[in-house]
Design an enzyme around this catalytic site. Sequence first.
Site, PDB file in Angstrom:
ATOM      1  N   LYS A   1       0.877  -1.160   0.000  1.00  0.00           N
ATOM      2  CA  LYS A   1       0.000   0.000   0.000  1.00  0.00           C
ATOM      3  C   LYS A   1       0.915   1.211   0.000  1.00  0.00           C
ATOM      4  O   LYS A   1       1.643   1.466   0.948  1.00  0.00           O
ATOM      5  CB  LYS A   1      -0.879   0.023   1.257  1.00  0.00           C
ATOM      6  CG  LYS A   1      -1.866   1.165   1.251  1.00  0.00           C
ATOM      7  CD  LYS A   1      -1.740   2.004   2.495  1.00  0.00           C
ATOM      8  CE  LYS A   1      -2.564   3.254   2.393  1.00  0.00           C
ATOM      9  NZ  LYS A   1      -1.917   4.277   1.542  1.00  0.00           N
TER      10      LYS A   1
ATOM     11  N   GLU B   1       8.431   0.446  11.826  1.00  0.00           N
ATOM     12  CA  GLU B   1       9.568   1.354  11.797  1.00  0.00           C
ATOM     13  C   GLU B   1       8.967   2.748  11.934  1.00  0.00           C
ATOM     14  O   GLU B   1       8.393   3.271  10.982  1.00  0.00           O
ATOM     15  CB  GLU B   1      10.315   1.174  10.468  1.00  0.00           C
ATOM     16  CG  GLU B   1      11.778   1.471  10.583  1.00  0.00           C
ATOM     17  CD  GLU B   1      12.061   2.933  10.417  1.00  0.00           C
ATOM     18  OE1 GLU B   1      11.899   3.665  11.420  1.00  0.00           O
ATOM     19  OE2 GLU B   1      12.420   3.343   9.321  1.00  0.00           O
TER      20      GLU B   1
ATOM     21  N   CYS C   1      13.158   9.553   9.419  1.00  0.00           N
ATOM     22  CA  CYS C   1      12.794   8.983  10.724  1.00  0.00           C
ATOM     23  C   CYS C   1      13.940   9.086  11.723  1.00  0.00           C
ATOM     24  O   CYS C   1      13.708   9.281  12.910  1.00  0.00           O
ATOM     25  CB  CYS C   1      12.351   7.540  10.557  1.00  0.00           C
ATOM     26  SG  CYS C   1      13.491   6.575   9.567  1.00  0.00           S
TER      27      CYS C   1
ATOM     28  N   GLU D   1       8.422  14.456  17.696  1.00  0.00           N
ATOM     29  CA  GLU D   1       9.019  14.404  16.365  1.00  0.00           C
ATOM     30  C   GLU D   1       8.364  15.474  15.490  1.00  0.00           C
ATOM     31  O   GLU D   1       7.148  15.491  15.331  1.00  0.00           O
ATOM     32  CB  GLU D   1       8.796  13.021  15.742  1.00  0.00           C
ATOM     33  CG  GLU D   1       9.432  12.899  14.378  1.00  0.00           C
ATOM     34  CD  GLU D   1       9.245  11.526  13.750  1.00  0.00           C
ATOM     35  OE1 GLU D   1       8.097  11.042  13.706  1.00  0.00           O
ATOM     36  OE2 GLU D   1      10.244  10.935  13.315  1.00  0.00           O
TER      37      GLU D   1
HETATM   38  P1  NAD Z   1       1.056   7.975   8.451  1.00  0.00           P
HETATM   39  O1  NAD Z   1       1.613   7.046   9.454  1.00  0.00           O
HETATM   40  O2  NAD Z   1      -0.360   8.392   8.617  1.00  0.00           O
HETATM   41  O3  NAD Z   1       1.164   7.376   6.969  1.00  0.00           O
HETATM   42  C1  NAD Z   1       2.029   6.342   6.587  1.00  0.00           C
HETATM   43  C2  NAD Z   1       1.258   5.278   5.793  1.00  0.00           C
HETATM   44  O4  NAD Z   1       0.261   4.690   6.628  1.00  0.00           O
HETATM   45  C3  NAD Z   1       0.528   5.810   4.567  1.00  0.00           C
HETATM   46  O5  NAD Z   1       0.642   4.882   3.509  1.00  0.00           O
HETATM   47  C4  NAD Z   1      -0.902   5.881   5.057  1.00  0.00           C
HETATM   48  O6  NAD Z   1      -1.855   5.797   4.038  1.00  0.00           O
HETATM   49  C5  NAD Z   1      -1.006   4.679   5.964  1.00  0.00           C
HETATM   50  N1  NAD Z   1      -2.088   4.721   6.939  1.00  0.00           N
HETATM   51  C6  NAD Z   1      -2.729   5.818   7.435  1.00  0.00           C
HETATM   52  N2  NAD Z   1      -3.672   5.454   8.306  1.00  0.00           N
HETATM   53  C7  NAD Z   1      -3.653   4.104   8.389  1.00  0.00           C
HETATM   54  C8  NAD Z   1      -4.381   3.132   9.141  1.00  0.00           C
HETATM   55  N3  NAD Z   1      -5.335   3.485   9.982  1.00  0.00           N
HETATM   56  N4  NAD Z   1      -4.065   1.825   8.987  1.00  0.00           N
HETATM   57  C9  NAD Z   1      -3.088   1.441   8.154  1.00  0.00           C
HETATM   58  N5  NAD Z   1      -2.382   2.319   7.411  1.00  0.00           N
HETATM   59  C10 NAD Z   1      -2.650   3.634   7.515  1.00  0.00           C
HETATM   60  O7  NAD Z   1       2.004   9.246   8.398  1.00  0.00           O
HETATM   61  P2  NAD Z   1       1.640  10.729   7.893  1.00  0.00           P
HETATM   62  O8  NAD Z   1       0.341  11.185   8.479  1.00  0.00           O
HETATM   63  O9  NAD Z   1       1.783  10.788   6.444  1.00  0.00           O
HETATM   64  O10 NAD Z   1       2.804  11.552   8.594  1.00  0.00           O
HETATM   65  C11 NAD Z   1       2.629  11.982   9.911  1.00  0.00           C
HETATM   66  C12 NAD Z   1       3.875  11.837  10.725  1.00  0.00           C
HETATM   67  O11 NAD Z   1       4.354  10.498  10.669  1.00  0.00           O
HETATM   68  C13 NAD Z   1       5.060  12.641  10.282  1.00  0.00           C
HETATM   69  O12 NAD Z   1       5.002  13.952  10.691  1.00  0.00           O
HETATM   70  C14 NAD Z   1       6.185  11.886  10.928  1.00  0.00           C
HETATM   71  O13 NAD Z   1       6.312  12.261  12.261  1.00  0.00           O
HETATM   72  C15 NAD Z   1       5.737  10.463  10.842  1.00  0.00           C
HETATM   73  N6  NAD Z   1       6.343   9.726   9.697  1.00  0.00           N
HETATM   74  C16 NAD Z   1       7.402   8.937   9.937  1.00  0.00           C
HETATM   75  C17 NAD Z   1       7.990   8.268   8.878  1.00  0.00           C
HETATM   76  C18 NAD Z   1       9.168   7.369   9.081  1.00  0.00           C
HETATM   77  O14 NAD Z   1       9.957   7.185   8.172  1.00  0.00           O
HETATM   78  N7  NAD Z   1       9.321   6.751  10.240  1.00  0.00           N
HETATM   79  C19 NAD Z   1       7.504   8.412   7.594  1.00  0.00           C
HETATM   80  C20 NAD Z   1       6.390   9.223   7.376  1.00  0.00           C
HETATM   81  C21 NAD Z   1       5.831   9.869   8.454  1.00  0.00           C
END
Ligand code: NAD
Length: 498
Positions: free
Chosen positions: A189, A265, A300, A397
């Site tokens: 996904k 992660e 991250c 973060e």
């Molecule tokens: P997120 O965790 O919402 O999104 C990451 C992925 O998870 C996307 O593909 C999203 O569609 C999916 N997702 C969202 N809701 C879900 C659910 N209920 N069940 C399963 N999958 C789901 O992250 P974001 O909102 O895009 O970013 C927010 C914060 O997350 C950032 O500010 C940062 O702090 C953190 N982040 C960390 C990393 C990392 O590399 N560790 C990467 C992106 C974001």
Amino acid sequence: MTERSLETELTTPNGYKVTVNTGLFINNEFVPGADTISTINPSTGKVITSVQAAEAEQVDLAVEAAYKAFYGGWKTTSARERARLLLKLADLVERDSEDLAHLETLDNGKPLSTSREIDVPSLASHLRYFAGFCDKIHGKTIETEGKLSYTVYEPLGVCAAIIPWNAPLVMISKKIAPALCAGNTIVFKTSELTPLSSLKFASLVKETGFPPGVVNFITGYGNIVGEGLSRHMKVSKVTFTGSAPTGRAIMKGASESNLKRVSLELGGKSPNIIFDDVEDLDHAVVSAYQAIYYNSGQVCCAGSRVYVQEGIYDRFVEKFKAMTEATKIGNPFIQETFQGPQISEAQFNRVMSYIDIGKKEGATCFVGGNRHGDNGYFIEPTIFTDVKSDMRIMKEEIFGPVVTISKFKDEEEVVAKANDSIYGLGAAVFTSNIKRAIRVSNALEAGTVCVNEYNMFSDDCPFGGYKQSGIGRENSEYALLEYLQIKTIKINIRSPNE
Ligand code: NAD
Ligand code: MN
């Protein structure tokens, strides 16, 4: 809709043309979804194109395809064949590296130089690293008390990979390479913010000749596709990179369905410690600069908390400030650009709100703190000083180009401060004293500690989080174990009259 009609040709701002299929990639075919999602160019805020959005029905189709592919033969495909396919895929990634790099930069906003020199090469490298592991997955022989036992590693089945937007191609590599090496099938996904490079990669999967259903990519929303995969009864594992709240939701979905395995992660608030006895102050400054501002701070393991010992504090801050102010921000397709935009308006607003919080909490916004330019989601690289341990900008973060710099007196004090976090992903120590380097590295609560350099990551060393930074490891043979289960076979070798 035909596979052909889902194809679109895009032209990047530097005049490069690239074709990408915007369908859902299921069973080696690009198919329509229930709806569409627009993807935005974060440098301009304008729509690039739209891709298909999957609903529950297509999630099911993709999982069924992966399930059939697993039991229909992939599970028992020879190690050599899996290795051959992974190596061929790596070759195609290299052949089409310009297409992949341009799409990554268009959709995500990272500098083209970064996509070319880091993201795409590390995808090819990771595929090759795990190709080499396919025929080296062995169990043990355990012979005791009249029984000959041996263990065999077996794949889990259908793995779901939920990936974020900060480095889609890198995230694909971390998950697809060990999952396929181990003999699993996979449903990806992608992030709704950056689907394009993944879809191009999907077409390379098809060209490589993987059997239908072994690798599937579905674009769509987290609450539908992500939830659907986390709760699916035929998914054996979810591997996720992203935010902690989503990580919790995935664990909940797993616990309320089939207790599938989950590896996470998540984020961090990684400390970067510079001692007075650092061998080369200029190198430490450059390293600390890269540690926080690389990829617009959307990393991250970004070194977001810098601690500098008092004897060099003023000199460090002066040099770091000069470098920060000289940052080339802007169009990521221009060679000189170091910092592109934040990924989206929501992330832009989130980072700006943290800058506001820092000011209200009483920290000094020493450099930056403003929007850059009128279009797109650019933020000036920003330094906060006079930051206290209990301030939110010190604890949470931010995931943007915002760093705190703090002064410390001695080793004991800085180790306590560094470890005062719910996270534990990365950390770094700069010192020329080898005993101190080892002492501090041992004391830090982090999955990776780097000495005299930041961002030293490689295929062959495990990467992952202590504390709330995650569960499980990526890279190296430790990643492989996340995609395998172990079986014991016991043979009674005692004769009946013994
Ligand atoms: P997120 O965790 O919402 O999104 C990451 C992925 O998870 C996307 O593909 C999203 O569609 C999916 N997702 C969202 N809701 C879900 C659910 N209920 N069940 C399963 N999958 C789901 O992250 P974001 O909102 O895009 O970013 C927010 C914060 O997350 C950032 O500010 C940062 O702090 C953190 N982040 C960390 C990393 C990392 O590399 N560790 C990467 C992106 C974001
Ligand atoms: Mn985008």
